[in-house]
Design a protein around this motif. Structure first.
Motif, PDB file in Angstrom:
ATOM      1  N   ASP A   1       0.859  -1.187   0.000  1.00 24.01           N
ATOM      2  CA  ASP A   1       0.000   0.000   0.000  1.00 24.01           C
ATOM      3  C   ASP A   1       0.896   1.237   0.000  1.00 24.01           C
ATOM      4  OD1 ASP A   1      -1.667   2.171   0.595  1.00 24.01           O
ATOM      5  OD2 ASP A   1      -2.955   0.968   1.902  1.00 24.01           O
ATOM      6  N   MET A   2       1.169   1.750  -1.175  1.00 23.39           N
ATOM      7  CA  MET A   2       2.092   2.879  -1.311  1.00 23.39           C
ATOM      8  C   MET A   2       1.560   4.157  -0.652  1.00 23.39           C
ATOM      9  SD  MET A   2       4.825   1.759  -2.713  1.00 23.39           S
ATOM     10  CE  MET A   2       5.668   3.247  -3.263  1.00 23.39           C
ATOM     11  N   HIS A   3       0.259   4.371  -0.684  1.00 22.89           N
ATOM     12  CA  HIS A   3      -0.308   5.576  -0.068  1.00 22.89           C
ATOM     13  C   HIS A   3      -0.158   5.515   1.449  1.00 22.89           C
ATOM     14  CE1 HIS A   3      -1.806   7.200  -3.823  1.00 22.89           C
ATOM     15  NE2 HIS A   3      -2.219   5.978  -4.122  1.00 22.89           N
ATOM     16  N   ALA A   4      -0.419   4.352   2.032  1.00 22.14           N
ATOM     17  CA  ALA A   4      -0.245   4.192   3.484  1.00 22.14           C
ATOM     18  C   ALA A   4       1.230   4.328   3.858  1.00 22.14           C
ATOM     19  CB  ALA A   4      -0.793   2.842   3.939  1.00 22.14           C
ATOM     20  N   ALA A   5       2.116   3.781   3.027  1.00 19.36           N
ATOM     21  CA  ALA A   5       3.557   3.887   3.298  1.00 19.36           C
ATOM     22  C   ALA A   5       4.004   5.350   3.240  1.00 19.36           C
ATOM     23  CB  ALA A   5       4.349   3.044   2.304  1.00 19.36           C
ATOM     24  N   ARG A   6       3.517   6.095   2.255  1.00 23.99           N
ATOM     25  CA  ARG A   6       3.871   7.517   2.161  1.00 23.99           C
ATOM     26  C   ARG A   6       3.412   8.262   3.412  1.00 23.99           C
ATOM     27  NH1 ARG A   6       2.107  10.170  -2.967  1.00 23.99           N
ATOM     28  NH2 ARG A   6       0.081   9.549  -2.212  1.00 23.99           N
ATOM     29  N   GLU A   7       2.195   8.020   3.854  1.00 21.30           N
ATOM     30  CA  GLU A   7       1.688   8.691   5.052  1.00 21.30           C
ATOM     31  C   GLU A   7       2.522   8.327   6.272  1.00 21.30           C
ATOM     32  OE1 GLU A   7      -2.519   8.180   5.703  1.00 21.30           O
ATOM     33  OE2 GLU A   7      -2.933   8.408   3.562  1.00 21.30           O
ATOM     34  N   TRP A   8       2.834   7.038   6.447  1.00 19.89           N
ATOM     35  CA  TRP A   8       3.547   6.584   7.631  1.00 19.89           C
ATOM     36  C   TRP A   8       4.954   7.160   7.682  1.00 19.89           C
ATOM     37  CZ3 TRP A   8       7.559   3.652   9.682  1.00 19.89           C
ATOM     38  CH2 TRP A   8       7.388   3.230  10.994  1.00 19.89           C
ATOM     39  N   TYR A   9       5.703   7.070   6.574  1.00 15.51           N
ATOM     40  CA  TYR A   9       7.072   7.569   6.563  1.00 15.51           C
ATOM     41  C   TYR A   9       7.130   9.095   6.565  1.00 15.51           C
ATOM     42  CZ  TYR A   9       9.333   3.112   6.627  1.00 15.51           C
ATOM     43  OH  TYR A   9       9.792   1.889   7.046  1.00 15.51           O
ATOM     44  N   THR A  10       6.157   9.755   5.987  1.00 16.07           N
ATOM     45  CA  THR A  10       6.104  11.219   6.065  1.00 16.07           C
ATOM     46  C   THR A  10       5.909  11.648   7.515  1.00 16.07           C
ATOM     47  OG1 THR A  10       5.326  11.466   3.795  1.00 16.07           O
ATOM     48  CG2 THR A  10       4.816  13.266   5.322  1.00 16.07           C
ATOM     49  N   GLU A  11       5.047  10.953   8.236  1.00 20.28           N
ATOM     50  CA  GLU A  11       4.848  11.256   9.651  1.00 20.28           C
ATOM     51  C   GLU A  11       6.114  10.970  10.449  1.00 20.28           C
ATOM     52  OE1 GLU A  11       3.090  12.309  13.297  1.00 20.28           O
ATOM     53  OE2 GLU A  11       2.379  12.684  11.261  1.00 20.28           O
ATOM     54  N   LEU A  12       6.750   9.838  10.211  1.00 21.19           N
ATOM     55  CA  LEU A  12       7.965   9.465  10.941  1.00 21.19           C
ATOM     56  C   LEU A  12       9.092  10.463  10.698  1.00 21.19           C
ATOM     57  CD1 LEU A  12       9.707   7.489  12.614  1.00 21.19           C
ATOM     58  CD2 LEU A  12      10.221   6.319  10.447  1.00 21.19           C
ATOM     59  N   LEU A  13       9.323  10.815   9.441  1.00 20.22           N
ATOM     60  CA  LEU A  13      10.466  11.661   9.070  1.00 20.22           C
ATOM     61  C   LEU A  13      10.173  13.151   9.187  1.00 20.22           C
ATOM     62  CD1 LEU A  13      11.620   9.626   5.952  1.00 20.22           C
ATOM     63  CD2 LEU A  13      12.594   9.574   8.276  1.00 20.22           C
ATOM     64  N   GLY A  14       8.895  13.508   9.201  1.00 18.03           N
ATOM     65  CA  GLY A  14       8.539  14.918   9.310  1.00 18.03           C
ATOM     66  C   GLY A  14       8.695  15.684   8.017  1.00 18.03           C
ATOM     67  N   LEU A  15       8.731  14.979   6.890  1.00 16.40           N
ATOM     68  CA  LEU A  15       8.812  15.643   5.590  1.00 16.40           C
ATOM     69  C   LEU A  15       8.246  14.742   4.506  1.00 16.40           C
ATOM     70  CD1 LEU A  15      11.869  14.826   3.815  1.00 16.40           C
ATOM     71  CD2 LEU A  15      12.382  15.220   6.193  1.00 16.40           C
ATOM     72  N   GLU A  16       7.797  15.382   3.449  1.00 13.07           N
ATOM     73  CA  GLU A  16       7.222  14.679   2.304  1.00 13.07           C
ATOM     74  C   GLU A  16       8.333  14.070   1.454  1.00 13.07           C
ATOM     75  OE1 GLU A  16       3.969  14.323   1.302  1.00 13.07           O
ATOM     76  OE2 GLU A  16       3.203  15.391   3.064  1.00 13.07           O
ATOM     77  N   PRO A  17       8.041  13.009   0.711  1.00 12.15           N
ATOM     78  CA  PRO A  17       9.046  12.503  -0.222  1.00 12.15           C
ATOM     79  C   PRO A  17       9.344  13.560  -1.288  1.00 12.15           C
ATOM     80  CG  PRO A  17       6.940  11.411  -0.564  1.00 12.15           C
ATOM     81  CD  PRO A  17       6.790  12.277   0.642  1.00 12.15           C
ATOM     82  N   TYR A  18      10.603  13.624  -1.696  1.00 11.31           N
ATOM     83  CA  TYR A  18      10.983  14.611  -2.707  1.00 11.31           C
ATOM     84  C   TYR A  18      10.879  14.039  -4.117  1.00 11.31           C
ATOM     85  CZ  TYR A  18      15.418  12.351  -3.727  1.00 11.31           C
ATOM     86  OH  TYR A  18      16.358  11.450  -4.140  1.00 11.31           O
TER      87      TYR A  18
END
Length: 140
Positions: free
Chosen positions: A14-31
Motif C-alpha cells: 500500500d504505497m499511499h499508506a507507506a507515504r503517510e507513515w514515513y512522512t509522519e515518521l520523518l517529518g517531511l514529504e518525499p521529494y
C-alpha cells in the motif's frame, strides 16, 4: 570498494499508506515519486546529517514474497535518544522486534533496538558513538 550508505529500499503493498507513515515518521514529504505523486510505484526521502535516501518500492516489484513477516536488510539508523525514538516508532504503529539491547559491552555506548514498520520492513535504531565521532570530525 564500499564507500558508504547511499539508499535503502523497502517494499510496501500500500504505497499511499507507506507515504503517510514515513512522512509522519520523518517529518517531511518525499521529494521524488515515480511515475507520479498521485499513483507512486516508488517514493524517496532524503534526510539526516548525510541526506541518506530511503526508497519505498511497490511490493509488486519485489523478487521475494513481501508481507509474510518481517524482512529486509537491517540498516541501523543512528539516533540521539534511543528510548524516545523507539517510543515514537511504536506510537506510529511499528511493532517491537527486539527491545533496547547493549552491544559490545555494558559501557561501550552501542545500543540497538529493532522494530518492523506496518509493511513488515525491519528498522534498526542505534546509539552509535562512532557515528558521532565521525560527524564531529567532519564538522571540524
Amino acid at each position: 570498494m564500499l564507500r558508504g550508505f547511499a539508499t535503502v529500499s523497502f517494499y510496501a503493498a500500500d504505497m499511499h499508506a507507506a507515504r503517510e507513515w514515513y512522512t509522519e515518521l520523518l517529518g517531511l514529504e518525499p521529494y521524488f515519486a515515480v511515475p507520479n505523486a498521485d499513483n507512486p510505484d516508488y517514493l524517496e526521502w532524503r534526510f539526516g546529517d548525510f541526506q541518506c535516501e530511503l526508497g519505498i518500492v511497490n511490493a509488486r516489484y519485489a523478487r521475494q514474497a513481501v508481507g509474510n513477516g518481517p524482512a529486509g536488510a537491517i540498516i541501523h539508523w543512528h539516533v540521539d535518544d534511543l528510548e524516545a525514538t523507539l517510543d515514537r516508532l511504536l506510537s506510529l504503529g511499528a511493532t517491537l522486534l527486539e527491545p533496547i539491547t547493549e552491544r559490545g559491552g555494558a559501557n561501550s555506548g552501542f545500543r540497538t533496538a529493532f522494530v518492523t514498520d506496518p509493511f513488515d520492513n525491519i528498522i534498526g535504531i542505534m546509539n552509535n558513538p562512532h557515528y558521532l565521532e565521525i560527524l564531529a570530525e567532519l564538522k571540524g
